[in-house]
Write a protein that holds these residues in place. Structure first.
Motif, PDB file in Angstrom:
ATOM      1  N   GLU A 114      46.387  48.431  57.074  1.00 13.22           N
ATOM      2  CA  GLU A 114      45.915  47.047  56.893  1.00 13.22           C
ATOM      3  C   GLU A 114      44.718  47.003  55.944  1.00 13.22           C
ATOM      4  O   GLU A 114      44.612  46.100  55.078  1.00 13.22           O
ATOM      5  N   SER A 115      43.790  47.960  56.073  1.00  9.55           N
ATOM      6  CA  SER A 115      42.640  48.039  55.148  1.00  9.55           C
ATOM      7  C   SER A 115      43.112  48.307  53.719  1.00  9.55           C
ATOM      8  O   SER A 115      42.588  47.735  52.749  1.00  9.55           O
ATOM      9  N   LEU A 116      44.083  49.189  53.583  1.00 12.68           N
ATOM     10  CA  LEU A 116      44.630  49.493  52.263  1.00 12.68           C
ATOM     11  C   LEU A 116      45.247  48.250  51.633  1.00 12.68           C
ATOM     12  O   LEU A 116      45.059  47.994  50.417  1.00 12.68           O
ATOM     13  N   ILE A 117      45.977  47.458  52.427  1.00 17.50           N
ATOM     14  CA  ILE A 117      46.600  46.244  51.901  1.00 17.50           C
ATOM     15  C   ILE A 117      45.534  45.274  51.408  1.00 17.50           C
ATOM     16  O   ILE A 117      45.677  44.628  50.348  1.00 17.50           O
ATOM     17  N   VAL A 118      44.402  45.183  52.145  1.00 14.91           N
ATOM     18  CA  VAL A 118      43.295  44.298  51.718  1.00 14.91           C
ATOM     19  C   VAL A 118      42.743  44.758  50.379  1.00 14.91           C
ATOM     20  O   VAL A 118      42.485  43.945  49.457  1.00 14.91           O
ATOM     21  N   LEU A 119      42.548  46.084  50.202  1.00 15.84           N
ATOM     22  CA  LEU A 119      42.034  46.620  48.937  1.00 15.84           C
ATOM     23  C   LEU A 119      43.007  46.354  47.795  1.00 15.84           C
ATOM     24  O   LEU A 119      42.593  46.008  46.665  1.00 15.84           O
ATOM     25  N   VAL A 120      44.302  46.503  48.056  1.00 15.58           N
ATOM     26  CA  VAL A 120      45.302  46.247  47.010  1.00 15.58           C
ATOM     27  C   VAL A 120      45.268  44.777  46.608  1.00 15.58           C
ATOM     28  O   VAL A 120      45.344  44.443  45.399  1.00 15.58           O
ATOM     29  N   GLU A 121      45.157  43.886  47.594  1.00 10.06           N
ATOM     30  CA  GLU A 121      45.094  42.453  47.274  1.00 10.06           C
ATOM     31  C   GLU A 121      43.845  42.130  46.445  1.00 10.06           C
ATOM     32  O   GLU A 121      43.908  41.322  45.499  1.00 10.06           O
ATOM     33  N   GLN A 122      42.701  42.778  46.780  1.00  9.21           N
ATOM     34  CA  GLN A 122      41.477  42.576  45.978  1.00  9.21           C
ATOM     35  C   GLN A 122      41.672  43.103  44.559  1.00  9.21           C
ATOM     36  O   GLN A 122      41.223  42.478  43.579  1.00  9.21           O
ATOM     37  N   LYS A 123      42.335  44.258  44.417  1.00  9.15           N
ATOM     38  CA  LYS A 123      42.607  44.828  43.096  1.00  9.15           C
ATOM     39  C   LYS A 123      43.503  43.895  42.280  1.00  9.15           C
ATOM     40  O   LYS A 123      43.280  43.701  41.060  1.00  9.15           O
ATOM     41  N   ILE A 124      44.507  43.291  42.953  1.00 11.28           N
ATOM     42  CA  ILE A 124      45.393  42.365  42.250  1.00 11.28           C
ATOM     43  C   ILE A 124      44.600  41.150  41.746  1.00 11.28           C
ATOM     44  O   ILE A 124      44.775  40.690  40.596  1.00 11.28           O
ATOM     45  N   ILE A 125      43.712  40.655  42.598  1.00 13.61           N
ATOM     46  CA  ILE A 125      42.884  39.492  42.188  1.00 13.61           C
ATOM     47  C   ILE A 125      42.017  39.857  40.981  1.00 13.61           C
ATOM     48  O   ILE A 125      41.875  39.074  40.030  1.00 13.61           O
ATOM     49  N   GLU A 126      41.417  41.049  41.006  1.00 18.25           N
ATOM     50  CA  GLU A 126      40.574  41.503  39.883  1.00 18.25           C
ATOM     51  C   GLU A 126      41.398  41.606  38.617  1.00 18.25           C
ATOM     52  O   GLU A 126      40.955  41.193  37.526  1.00 18.25           O
ATOM     53  N   LEU A 127      42.624  42.165  38.683  1.00 20.26           N
ATOM     54  CA  LEU A 127      43.465  42.312  37.500  1.00 20.26           C
ATOM     55  C   LEU A 127      43.842  40.942  36.932  1.00 20.26           C
ATOM     56  O   LEU A 127      43.774  40.708  35.697  1.00 20.26           O
ATOM     57  N   ILE A 128      44.260  40.056  37.825  1.00 24.16           N
ATOM     58  CA  ILE A 128      44.684  38.724  37.365  1.00 24.16           C
ATOM     59  C   ILE A 128      43.519  37.970  36.716  1.00 24.16           C
ATOM     60  O   ILE A 128      43.680  37.316  35.656  1.00 24.16           O
ATOM     61  N   HIS A 129      42.320  38.080  37.334  1.00 23.90           N
ATOM     62  CA  HIS A 129      41.147  37.359  36.794  1.00 23.90           C
ATOM     63  C   HIS A 129      40.804  37.856  35.399  1.00 23.90           C
ATOM     64  O   HIS A 129      40.518  37.061  34.468  1.00 23.90           O
ATOM     65  N   THR A 130      40.833  39.157  35.210  1.00 25.74           N
ATOM     66  CA  THR A 130      40.489  39.730  33.908  1.00 25.74           C
ATOM     67  C   THR A 130      41.492  39.300  32.839  1.00 25.74           C
ATOM     68  O   THR A 130      41.122  38.915  31.711  1.00 25.74           O
ATOM     69  N   VAL A 131      42.788  39.359  33.151  1.00 27.88           N
ATOM     70  CA  VAL A 131      43.819  38.965  32.174  1.00 27.88           C
ATOM     71  C   VAL A 131      43.694  37.485  31.837  1.00 27.88           C
ATOM     72  O   VAL A 131      43.852  37.073  30.662  1.00 27.88           O
ATOM     73  N   GLU A 132      43.402  36.654  32.835  1.00 26.79           N
ATOM     74  CA  GLU A 132      43.283  35.228  32.576  1.00 26.79           C
ATOM     75  C   GLU A 132      42.103  34.939  31.644  1.00 26.79           C
ATOM     76  O   GLU A 132      42.173  34.029  30.796  1.00 26.79           O
ATOM     77  N   LEU A 133      40.985  35.700  31.757  1.00 27.06           N
ATOM     78  CA  LEU A 133      39.839  35.528  30.857  1.00 27.06           C
ATOM     79  C   LEU A 133      40.246  35.871  29.423  1.00 27.06           C
ATOM     80  O   LEU A 133      39.884  35.174  28.463  1.00 27.06           O
ATOM     81  N   ALA A 134      41.026  36.963  29.303  1.00 29.42           N
ATOM     82  CA  ALA A 134      41.455  37.380  27.967  1.00 29.42           C
ATOM     83  C   ALA A 134      42.388  36.354  27.361  1.00 29.42           C
ATOM     84  O   ALA A 134      42.312  36.057  26.150  1.00 29.42           O
ATOM     85  N   GLN A 135      43.273  35.774  28.163  1.00 28.96           N
ATOM     86  CA  GLN A 135      44.199  34.783  27.649  1.00 28.96           C
ATOM     87  C   GLN A 135      43.483  33.473  27.267  1.00 28.96           C
ATOM     88  O   GLN A 135      43.996  32.709  26.465  1.00 28.96           O
ATOM     89  N   ALA A 136      42.321  33.274  27.824  1.00 31.48           N
ATOM     90  CA  ALA A 136      41.547  32.050  27.505  1.00 31.48           C
ATOM     91  C   ALA A 136      40.592  32.297  26.344  1.00 31.48           C
ATOM     92  O   ALA A 136      39.609  31.546  26.168  1.00 31.48           O
ATOM     93  N   ASN A 137      40.814  33.368  25.547  1.00 33.17           N
ATOM     94  CA  ASN A 137      40.000  33.710  24.389  1.00 33.17           C
ATOM     95  C   ASN A 137      38.557  34.026  24.789  1.00 33.17           C
ATOM     96  O   ASN A 137      37.585  33.734  24.046  1.00 33.17           O
ATOM     97  N   GLU A 138      38.421  34.570  25.938  1.00 30.99           N
ATOM     98  CA  GLU A 138      37.094  34.992  26.383  1.00 30.99           C
ATOM     99  C   GLU A 138      37.130  36.508  26.573  1.00 30.99           C
ATOM    100  O   GLU A 138      36.888  37.057  27.629  1.00 30.99           O
TER     101      GLU A 138
END
Length: 493
Positions: A114-138
């Motif tokens: 369960e702890s591992l799943i929480v870390l994976v979900e946090q990692k997914i959020i971090e990846l998505i946030h970074t890509v979205e910044l790049a797609q917004a020309n930032e």
């Protein structure tokens, strides 16, 4: 040792052997089932922990693919790098669902997953946030986010947790392999013992079968010896019985000859006594006083009683030896003829006879006639004063001891008798009343019993003093064999 004891010992031995064999088979079966169950449980646990390890490896690979696609897009800004990134994200969602369904047997592993799943979900959020910044020309903000090290720290923590979980599963798998090896060794030992015991059982069975075969031969020889001894005893006993039967036949012939000679020799003096008594009474009556005439009357009465007694005794002795062969006898006709013979007695006593429908039976016609003459005449003779005799003759058929019997009853309303004398009345010369009250020799009912017994039946009487008597005659329906035996006996005599 008697045959019975030997047989019982043999049976007991086989019971003990069978019990031991069944007990050993049950133990072997139990051990085999336990070994199979242990093997099955261990293999199932191995499959489960291998699935957990495989799912963890797949999760790790998918996370790496997503992170690789993210970094490639951030460095090159080429949209093609987003394709593996997006595919990895889709697979991550499915992989997390599979991870949640895992049921690890390692203690505390569920919370770690369960702890591992929480870390994976946090990692997914971090990846998505970074890509979205790049797609917004930032791109600068996106690179700054990457360079902050947050994503790297999440990955390190995720990887450490994943490796820890995986290590625990691998250790548990190694333990299962050790258990599996132990179970396999135990299975080999168990099946080896089963094989040895089975072999020993087969050898034991062969040994006991051979031993039993020898014992059976021994018992058979002893049984044959016992049979020979028994056959010799039977032959000796048969010879003795044959001699006894011949002696009895000879004795019966002598007795019958004696009875005939005795009756003839006794009857002749009686006839002379009666004849000279008649002459004295006829020719010299005027010379005799009253006392002399009384003496002559008493002498004549005694001679007549003696003659009747001799005739009855002779008839009693000839029931079995001079009886006629059995034929189909219409009892209705026999009793009708009997009533005609007793017509004078019936009219004088004003007796009434009620006669039911009677069957055809296998019997001696003349003896049946004699039987019912005695019973009906007794019913008339032993009547109550001023009471008209009522004689009721009935018939039915009963099953006694799985055999069908003719049941004939003769009931009257005469003087009756005490029930305690029910057997005494069938004994020769046994009288319940003085000779002056009722005439007779006291042998009539004894003759009735002999006649019924010759027909393989029974006769009994029930009575109440002052109310009447009921005679019950039982004759078997199938008495042909009895007739044949008696005919052969008579022929031998």
């Amino acid at each position: 040792m008697p045959i019975k004891i030997l047989f019982e010992n043999s049976v007991f031995s086989w019971v003990v052997i069978t019990t031991i064999i069944v007990f050993i088979i049950i133990i072997n079966g139990f051990l085999a089932m336990k070994t199979i169950e242990d093997l099955s449980a261990t293999q199932s646990s191995l499959y489960n922990t291998s699935d957990v390890i495989g799912e963890l490896d797949d999760l790790h690979n998918v996370v790496l693919m997503a992170e690789t696609g993210q970094r490639g897009y951030l460095l090159t800004e080429i949209p093609e790098y987003l394709t593996p990134y997006e595919n990895a994200l889709d697979r991550l969602s499915e992989q997390l669902n599979d991870i949640e369904k895992l049921d690890s047997e390692v203690p505390g592993q569920k919370k770690r997953i369960e702890s591992l799943i929480v870390l994976v979900e946090q990692k997914i959020i971090e990846l998505i946030h970074t890509v979205e910044l790049a797609q917004a020309n930032e791109e600068k903000h996106a690179l700054k986010q990457v360079m902050s090290g947050r994503g790297r720290n999440l990955y390190k923590e995720l990887r450490a947790q994943l490796e820890n979980i995986k290590l625990l599963e691998i250790n548990y798998r190694n333990t299962l392999f050790a258990i599996l090896a132990t179970v396999e060794r135990e299975a080999k030992v168990t099946f080896g013992i089963s094989g040895i015991t089975s072999t020993l059982l087969l050898l034991g069975l062969a040994f006991f079968a051979r031993l039993n075969s020898k014992g059976e031969v021994k018992y058979r020889l002893q049984l044959e010896q016992q049979n020979d001894i028994l056959a010799e005893k039977v032959a000796m006993r048969t010879k003795e019985l044959t001699l006894y039967s011949d002696e009895l036949s000879r004795s019966n012939r002598e007795l019958e000859d004696f009875a005939f000679v005795a009756s003839h020799d006794l009857q002749e003096p009686l006839r002379k006594i009666r004849a000279f008594g008649d002459r004295l009474q006829t020719n010299y009556a005027q010379l005799l006083d009253e006392k002399g005439a009384d003496y002559i009357n008493r002498m004549k009465n005694a001679a007549e009683r003696m003659s009747n007694l001799i005739n009855d005794l002779l008839e009693f002795s000839r029931i079995s030896t001079r009886g006629k062969p059995f034929t189909n006898v219409h009892l209705q006709q026999v009793i009708t003829s009997t009533i005609e013979d007793l017509e004078i007695s019936i009219e004088e006593s004003d007796a009434q006879i009620q006669l039911a429908d009677l069957p055809v039976i296998n019997a001696d016609s003349s003896q049946m006639n004699h039987l019912f003459i005695n019973l009906i005449s007794n019913a008339i003779k032993f009547r109550r004063a001023d009471v008209k005799p009522l004689i009721d003759i009935n018939y039915c058929q009963e099953q006694i001891a799985l055999e069908q019997w003719h049941i004939i009853t003769v009931k009257d309303n005469g003087i009756g008798f005490e029930q305690e004398f029910a057997d005494k009345i069938f004994v020769p010369f046994q009288r319940l009343h003085a000779r002056t009250e009722y005439k007779g020799t006291g042998i009539g009912l004894a003759i009735c019993r002999r006649i019924v017994e010759r027909h393989g039946g029974n006769i009994s009487a029930t009575s109440v003093l002052g109310e009447g008597t009921r005679f019950r005659i039982e004759i078997p329906v199938n008495n042909t064999l009895i007739n044949l035996i008696r005919d052969n006996t008579n022929a031998q005599q």
